[in-house]
Design a protein around this motif. Structure first.
Motif, PDB file in Angstrom:
ATOM      1  N   LEU A   4       0.857  -1.178   0.000  1.00 14.35           N
ATOM      2  CA  LEU A   4       0.000   0.000   0.000  1.00 14.35           C
ATOM      3  C   LEU A   4       0.893   1.227   0.000  1.00 14.35           C
ATOM      4  CD1 LEU A   4      -2.770  -0.739   2.685  1.00 14.35           C
ATOM      5  CD2 LEU A   4      -3.127  -0.503   0.220  1.00 14.35           C
ATOM      6  N   ARG A   5       0.379   2.331  -0.536  1.00 10.52           N
ATOM      7  CA  ARG A   5       1.081   3.596  -0.423  1.00 10.52           C
ATOM      8  C   ARG A   5       0.156   4.604   0.244  1.00 10.52           C
ATOM      9  NH1 ARG A   5       3.586   7.843  -4.832  1.00 10.52           N
ATOM     10  NH2 ARG A   5       1.376   8.300  -5.173  1.00 10.52           N
ATOM     11  N   LEU A   6       0.609   5.109   1.376  1.00 13.36           N
ATOM     12  CA  LEU A   6      -0.128   6.139   2.083  1.00 13.36           C
ATOM     13  C   LEU A   6       0.356   7.509   1.648  1.00 13.36           C
ATOM     14  CD1 LEU A   6      -0.123   4.675   5.714  1.00 13.36           C
ATOM     15  CD2 LEU A   6      -1.674   4.180   3.814  1.00 13.36           C
ATOM     16  N   SER A   7      -0.569   8.449   1.613  1.00 18.80           N
ATOM     17  CA  SER A   7      -0.241   9.834   1.282  1.00 18.80           C
ATOM     18  C   SER A   7      -0.653  10.738   2.429  1.00 18.80           C
ATOM     19  CB  SER A   7      -0.948  10.273   0.005  1.00 18.80           C
ATOM     20  OG  SER A   7      -0.564   9.492  -1.096  1.00 18.80           O
ATOM     21  N   CYS A   8       0.091  11.804   2.613  1.00 20.17           N
ATOM     22  CA  CYS A   8      -0.223  12.821   3.617  1.00 20.17           C
ATOM     23  C   CYS A   8      -0.121  14.171   2.924  1.00 20.17           C
ATOM     24  CB  CYS A   8       0.737  12.727   4.785  1.00 20.17           C
ATOM     25  SG  CYS A   8       0.582  14.068   5.990  1.00 20.17           S
ATOM     26  N   ALA A   9      -1.264  14.757   2.634  1.00 14.43           N
ATOM     27  CA  ALA A   9      -1.307  16.041   1.947  1.00 14.43           C
ATOM     28  C   ALA A   9      -1.404  17.165   2.969  1.00 14.43           C
ATOM     29  CB  ALA A   9      -2.486  16.088   0.993  1.00 14.43           C
ATOM     30  N   ALA A  10      -0.555  18.173   2.800  1.00 15.26           N
ATOM     31  CA  ALA A  10      -0.514  19.287   3.745  1.00 15.26           C
ATOM     32  C   ALA A  10      -1.113  20.543   3.146  1.00 15.26           C
ATOM     33  CB  ALA A  10       0.920  19.553   4.171  1.00 15.26           C
ATOM     34  N   SER A  11      -1.743  21.319   3.991  1.00  8.41           N
ATOM     35  CA  SER A  11      -2.226  22.641   3.593  1.00  8.41           C
ATOM     36  C   SER A  11      -1.978  23.605   4.749  1.00  8.41           C
ATOM     37  CB  SER A  11      -3.713  22.613   3.245  1.00  8.41           C
ATOM     38  OG  SER A  11      -4.474  22.198   4.354  1.00  8.41           O
ATOM     39  N   GLY A  12      -1.887  24.894   4.423  1.00  8.36           N
ATOM     40  CA  GLY A  12      -1.619  25.882   5.452  1.00  8.36           C
ATOM     41  C   GLY A  12      -0.153  25.966   5.823  1.00  8.36           C
ATOM     42  N   GLY A  13       0.682  25.225   5.128  1.00 12.17           N
ATOM     43  CA  GLY A  13       2.117  25.226   5.382  1.00 12.17           C
ATOM     44  C   GLY A  13       2.785  24.350   4.342  1.00 12.17           C
ATOM     45  N   THR A  14       4.078  24.396   4.271  1.00 16.24           N
ATOM     46  CA  THR A  14       4.794  23.594   3.285  1.00 16.24           C
ATOM     47  C   THR A  14       5.552  22.472   3.976  1.00 16.24           C
ATOM     48  OG1 THR A  14       6.641  25.137   3.411  1.00 16.24           O
ATOM     49  CG2 THR A  14       5.051  25.476   1.654  1.00 16.24           C
ATOM     50  N   VAL A  15       5.415  21.252   3.457  1.00 17.46           N
ATOM     51  CA  VAL A  15       6.045  20.106   4.103  1.00 17.46           C
ATOM     52  C   VAL A  15       7.552  20.228   4.104  1.00 17.46           C
ATOM     53  CG1 VAL A  15       4.130  18.537   3.686  1.00 17.46           C
ATOM     54  CG2 VAL A  15       5.956  18.727   1.990  1.00 17.46           C
ATOM     55  N   SER A  16       8.091  20.992   3.147  1.00 14.38           N
ATOM     56  CA  SER A  16       9.539  21.139   3.082  1.00 14.38           C
ATOM     57  C   SER A  16      10.073  21.904   4.289  1.00 14.38           C
ATOM     58  CB  SER A  16       9.953  21.850   1.796  1.00 14.38           C
ATOM     59  OG  SER A  16       9.376  23.138   1.733  1.00 14.38           O
ATOM     60  N   SER A  17       9.203  22.609   5.006  1.00 11.09           N
ATOM     61  CA  SER A  17       9.639  23.391   6.167  1.00 11.09           C
ATOM     62  C   SER A  17       9.554  22.604   7.474  1.00 11.09           C
ATOM     63  CB  SER A  17       8.771  24.648   6.303  1.00 11.09           C
ATOM     64  OG  SER A  17       8.856  25.446   5.156  1.00 11.09           O
ATOM     65  N   TYR A  18       9.034  21.398   7.409  1.00 10.64           N
ATOM     66  CA  TYR A  18       8.809  20.610   8.617  1.00 10.64           C
ATOM     67  C   TYR A  18       9.498  19.258   8.535  1.00 10.64           C
ATOM     68  CZ  TYR A  18       5.128  23.908   9.842  1.00 10.64           C
ATOM     69  OH  TYR A  18       4.433  25.047  10.178  1.00 10.64           O
ATOM     70  N   ASP A  19       9.827  18.749   9.680  1.00 13.78           N
ATOM     71  CA  ASP A  19      10.199  17.346   9.796  1.00 13.78           C
ATOM     72  C   ASP A  19       8.900  16.557   9.890  1.00 13.78           C
ATOM     73  OD1 ASP A  19      12.502  18.889  11.675  1.00 13.78           O
ATOM     74  OD2 ASP A  19      13.214  17.486  10.148  1.00 13.78           O
ATOM     75  N   MET A  20       8.765  15.565   9.029  1.00  9.12           N
ATOM     76  CA  MET A  20       7.520  14.825   8.910  1.00  9.12           C
ATOM     77  C   MET A  20       7.719  13.390   9.369  1.00  9.12           C
ATOM     78  SD  MET A  20       5.560  17.147   7.608  1.00  9.12           S
ATOM     79  CE  MET A  20       4.141  16.150   7.172  1.00  9.12           C
ATOM     80  N   ALA A  21       6.672  12.816   9.919  1.00 11.12           N
ATOM     81  CA  ALA A  21       6.772  11.436  10.398  1.00 11.12           C
ATOM     82  C   ALA A  21       5.455  10.702  10.212  1.00 11.12           C
ATOM     83  CB  ALA A  21       7.168  11.413  11.867  1.00 11.12           C
ATOM     84  N   TRP A  22       5.566   9.402  10.193  1.00 10.46           N
ATOM     85  CA  TRP A  22       4.411   8.517  10.244  1.00 10.46           C
ATOM     86  C   TRP A  22       4.455   7.752  11.570  1.00 10.46           C
ATOM     87  CZ3 TRP A  22       0.420   8.397   6.841  1.00 10.46           C
ATOM     88  CH2 TRP A  22       0.621   8.982   5.585  1.00 10.46           C
ATOM     89  N   PHE A  23       3.320   7.681  12.199  1.00 11.97           N
ATOM     90  CA  PHE A  23       3.120   6.872  13.387  1.00 11.97           C
ATOM     91  C   PHE A  23       1.972   5.909  13.119  1.00 11.97           C
ATOM     92  CE2 PHE A  23       5.624   8.798  16.834  1.00 11.97           C
ATOM     93  CZ  PHE A  23       6.067   9.945  16.202  1.00 11.97           C
ATOM     94  N   ARG A  24       1.847   4.909  13.960  1.00 12.40           N
ATOM     95  CA  ARG A  24       0.704   4.011  13.856  1.00 12.40           C
ATOM     96  C   ARG A  24       0.240   3.601  15.243  1.00 12.40           C
ATOM     97  NH1 ARG A  24       3.700  -1.328  11.225  1.00 12.40           N
ATOM     98  NH2 ARG A  24       4.862  -1.962  13.098  1.00 12.40           N
ATOM     99  N   GLN A  25      -1.035   3.253  15.300  1.00  9.34           N
ATOM    100  CA  GLN A  25      -1.610   2.834  16.574  1.00  9.34           C
ATOM    101  C   GLN A  25      -2.571   1.676  16.332  1.00  9.34           C
ATOM    102  OE1 GLN A  25      -3.493   5.979  18.836  1.00  9.34           O
ATOM    103  NE2 GLN A  25      -3.225   4.830  20.731  1.00  9.34           N
ATOM    104  N   ALA A  26      -2.221   0.546  16.919  1.00 12.17           N
ATOM    105  CA  ALA A  26      -3.065  -0.641  16.859  1.00 12.17           C
ATOM    106  C   ALA A  26      -4.019  -0.632  18.054  1.00 12.17           C
ATOM    107  CB  ALA A  26      -2.207  -1.887  16.865  1.00 12.17           C
ATOM    108  N   PRO A  27      -5.139  -1.344  17.956  1.00 13.96           N
ATOM    109  CA  PRO A  27      -6.098  -1.365  19.071  1.00 13.96           C
ATOM    110  C   PRO A  27      -5.453  -1.831  20.365  1.00 13.96           C
ATOM    111  CG  PRO A  27      -7.078  -2.313  17.114  1.00 13.96           C
ATOM    112  CD  PRO A  27      -5.636  -2.086  16.792  1.00 13.96           C
TER     113      PRO A  27
END
Length: 126
Positions: A18-41
């Motif tokens: 699968l490929r997940l996407s994270c679209a940003a608005s109100g700011g530019t992703v290039s200005s932030y450190d970005m991460a993916w987290f996950r949470q199982a039940p």
């Protein structure tokens, strides 16, 4: 105020991708450190992958040991989007996946992040 919207989750068989996407608005992703987290039940939210900010489209990445070699995080500054390519999926990858953003370096701890998306469900069947 940065707003993050994840997409791309779904149901997949073990070994699939699968490929997940994270679209940003109100700011530019290039200005932030970005991460993916996950949470199982019943479990705490855990770090999956991170990509550092870069004004020259050259970033460094980091991964949890459990996904190293199977997942790849990337960013497309022109589309203001961060991706998580997930290959060789396992049932234990089943979780809600969240995109997060912060400045001044990425972190393994969810509390350090300023902005979060709403999450996208990934379910891997055996």
């Amino acid at each position: 105020q940065v707003q993050l919207v994840e997409s791309g989750g779904g149901l997949v068989q073990a070994g699939g991708s699968l490929r997940l996407s994270c679209a940003a608005s109100g700011g530019t992703v290039s200005s932030y450190d970005m991460a993916w987290f996950r949470q199982a039940p019943g479990k705490e939210r855990e770090f999956v992958a991170a990509i550092t900010w870069s004004e020259r489209s050259v970033s460094s990445t980091d991964y949890a040991d459990s996904v190293k070699g199977r997942f790849t995080i990337s960013r497309d500054n022109a589309k203001n989007t961060v991706y998580l390519q997930m290959n060789s999926l396992k049932p234990e990858d089943t979780a809600v996946y969240y995109c997060a953003a912060k400045r001044w370096g990425y972190s393994y701890y969810p509390d350090d992040y300023t902005y979060w998306g709403q999450g996208t469900q990934v379910t891997v069947s055996s």
